[in-house]
Scaffold this motif. Structure first.
Motif, mmCIF file in Angstrom:
data_model
loop_
_atom_site.group_PDB
_atom_site.id
_atom_site.type_symbol
_atom_site.label_atom_id
_atom_site.label_comp_id
_atom_site.label_asym_id
_atom_site.label_seq_id
_atom_site.Cartn_x
_atom_site.Cartn_y
_atom_site.Cartn_z
ATOM 1 N N ILE A 261 5.895 -1.074 4.810
ATOM 2 C CA ILE A 261 5.471 -0.723 3.449
ATOM 3 C C ILE A 261 4.574 0.502 3.556
ATOM 4 O O ILE A 261 3.691 0.567 4.422
ATOM 5 C CB ILE A 261 4.731 -1.893 2.766
ATOM 6 N N LEU A 262 4.807 1.477 2.676
ATOM 7 C CA LEU A 262 4.041 2.717 2.636
ATOM 8 C C LEU A 262 3.139 2.709 1.411
ATOM 9 O O LEU A 262 3.593 2.349 0.318
ATOM 10 C CB LEU A 262 4.980 3.925 2.571
ATOM 11 N N VAL A 263 1.879 3.118 1.579
ATOM 12 C CA VAL A 263 0.921 3.087 0.480
ATOM 13 C C VAL A 263 0.123 4.389 0.431
ATOM 14 O O VAL A 263 -0.491 4.779 1.425
ATOM 15 C CB VAL A 263 -0.071 1.908 0.621
ATOM 16 N N ASP A 264 0.164 5.054 -0.716
ATOM 17 C CA ASP A 264 -0.657 6.248 -0.948
ATOM 18 C C ASP A 264 -0.722 6.465 -2.449
ATOM 19 O O ASP A 264 0.268 6.284 -3.152
ATOM 20 C CB ASP A 264 -0.060 7.472 -0.257
ATOM 21 N N ASP A 265 -1.892 6.863 -2.947
ATOM 22 C CA ASP A 265 -2.042 7.070 -4.381
ATOM 23 C C ASP A 265 -1.454 8.405 -4.838
ATOM 24 O O ASP A 265 -1.273 8.613 -6.032
ATOM 25 C CB ASP A 265 -3.504 6.955 -4.813
ATOM 26 N N GLU A 266 -1.144 9.293 -3.900
ATOM 27 C CA GLU A 266 -0.526 10.567 -4.259
ATOM 28 C C GLU A 266 0.991 10.434 -4.159
ATOM 29 O O GLU A 266 1.539 10.296 -3.067
ATOM 30 C CB GLU A 266 -1.030 11.683 -3.337
ATOM 31 N N ILE B 127 3.393 -7.091 -0.086
ATOM 32 C CA ILE B 127 3.183 -7.823 1.164
ATOM 33 C C ILE B 127 3.483 -9.300 0.965
ATOM 34 O O ILE B 127 4.125 -9.934 1.802
ATOM 35 C CB ILE B 127 1.751 -7.607 1.690
ATOM 36 N N GLU B 128 3.044 -9.852 -0.157
ATOM 37 C CA GLU B 128 3.305 -11.260 -0.444
ATOM 38 C C GLU B 128 4.799 -11.532 -0.578
ATOM 39 O O GLU B 128 5.275 -12.590 -0.176
ATOM 40 C CB GLU B 128 2.561 -11.680 -1.711
ATOM 41 N N ASP B 129 5.541 -10.567 -1.115
ATOM 42 C CA ASP B 129 6.990 -10.734 -1.288
ATOM 43 C C ASP B 129 7.772 -10.492 0.002
ATOM 44 O O ASP B 129 8.754 -11.183 0.271
ATOM 45 C CB ASP B 129 7.522 -9.768 -2.361
ATOM 46 N N HIS B 130 7.364 -9.497 0.796
ATOM 47 C CA HIS B 130 8.191 -9.052 1.929
ATOM 48 C C HIS B 130 7.647 -9.408 3.310
ATOM 49 O O HIS B 130 8.395 -9.336 4.280
ATOM 50 C CB HIS B 130 8.393 -7.530 1.863
ATOM 51 N N HIS B 131 6.369 -9.732 3.436
ATOM 52 C CA HIS B 131 5.744 -10.007 4.736
ATOM 53 C C HIS B 131 6.179 -8.961 5.770
ATOM 54 O O HIS B 131 6.848 -9.288 6.756
ATOM 55 C CB HIS B 131 6.088 -11.415 5.221
ATOM 56 N N PRO B 132 5.788 -7.698 5.564
ATOM 57 C CA PRO B 132 6.258 -6.631 6.450
ATOM 58 C C PRO B 132 5.645 -6.718 7.848
ATOM 59 O O PRO B 132 4.606 -7.343 8.049
ATOM 60 C CB PRO B 132 5.769 -5.361 5.740
ATOM 61 N N ASP B 133 6.331 -6.071 8.777
ATOM 62 C CA ASP B 133 5.816 -5.997 10.140
ATOM 63 C C ASP B 133 4.739 -4.929 10.260
ATOM 64 O O ASP B 133 3.846 -5.034 11.101
ATOM 65 C CB ASP B 133 6.965 -5.668 11.107
ATOM 66 N N LEU B 134 4.836 -3.886 9.422
ATOM 67 C CA LEU B 134 3.921 -2.752 9.507
ATOM 68 C C LEU B 134 3.579 -2.234 8.114
ATOM 69 O O LEU B 134 4.441 -2.204 7.239
ATOM 70 C CB LEU B 134 4.574 -1.629 10.335
ATOM 71 N N LEU B 135 2.334 -1.820 7.954
ATOM 72 C CA LEU B 135 1.878 -1.190 6.720
ATOM 73 C C LEU B 135 1.206 0.121 7.092
ATOM 74 O O LEU B 135 0.375 0.148 8.004
ATOM 75 C CB LEU B 135 0.882 -2.093 6.000
ATOM 76 N N ILE B 136 1.592 1.197 6.413
ATOM 77 C CA ILE B 136 0.942 2.494 6.592
ATOM 78 C C ILE B 136 0.283 2.839 5.266
ATOM 79 O O ILE B 136 0.955 2.890 4.239
ATOM 80 C CB ILE B 136 1.950 3.586 7.000
ATOM 81 N N SER B 137 -1.019 3.048 5.296
ATOM 82 C CA SER B 137 -1.757 3.231 4.051
ATOM 83 C C SER B 137 -2.832 4.308 4.162
ATOM 84 O O SER B 137 -3.463 4.476 5.201
ATOM 85 C CB SER B 137 -2.420 1.914 3.655
#
Length: 151
Positions: free
Chosen positions: A7-12, A46-56
């Motif tokens: 999952i990728l997270v950025d406000d831009e 995250i609650e839906d997919h339970h990812p292995d990695l998060l980049i934020s």
């Protein structure tokens, strides 16, 4: 090669789009299962997919990357975290380490640096996955042999 979810997270929006489209995720063994523009959106994914990695990113509205990392650390221990920031602040890095963040990198991030980081992260995830599989096999062998041992 196993494929791990990310999952990728950025406000831009522009950076988020660039990360999603600018990296050959599949070639590196990852599948982007979602993108979010703040920590609250990311937590729902995250609650839906339970990812292995998060980049934020760290600096975001509603819930920043550090709060998100703490929540993941407390509730989703199997998710690895990479945080990036445009702020060179030691306190952020110290807090990130205390929340179990795997990597803390400074913006701007070039493609080669990101690719190397993802290759290393994939190897780490592969190793952990193999260890879990081996542990489950041993537990199954033990459970199957327990009746024989009792006799």
């Amino acid at each position: 090669m196993r494929t791990f979810s990310i999952i990728l997270v950025d406000d831009e929006q522009q950076i988020l789009f660039g990360m999603k489209k600018g990296i050959a995720w599949e070639e590196l063994g990852f599948e982007v299962v979602g993108t979010a523009q703040n920590g609250k959106e990311a937590l729902e994914l995250i609650e839906d997919h339970h990812p292995d990695l998060l980049i934020s990113d760290i600096k975001m509205p509603f819930m920043d990357g550090l709060e998100l990392a703490k929540t993941i650390h407390d509730n989703y221990m199997n998710t690895k975290i990479i945080l990036f920031s445009g702020w060179d602040d030691f306190e952020y890095a110290r807090m990130a380490i205390s929340y179990g963040v795997s990597e803390y990198i400074m913006k701007p991030i070039n493609y080669d640096e990101m690719k190397k980081l993802l290759v290393n992260m994939h190897q780490e995830l592969e190793k952990e996955y193999d260890e879990k599989i081996n542990r489950v096999r041993l537990e199954n062998v033990y459970a199957a042999s327990l009746p024989l041992l009792r006799q």
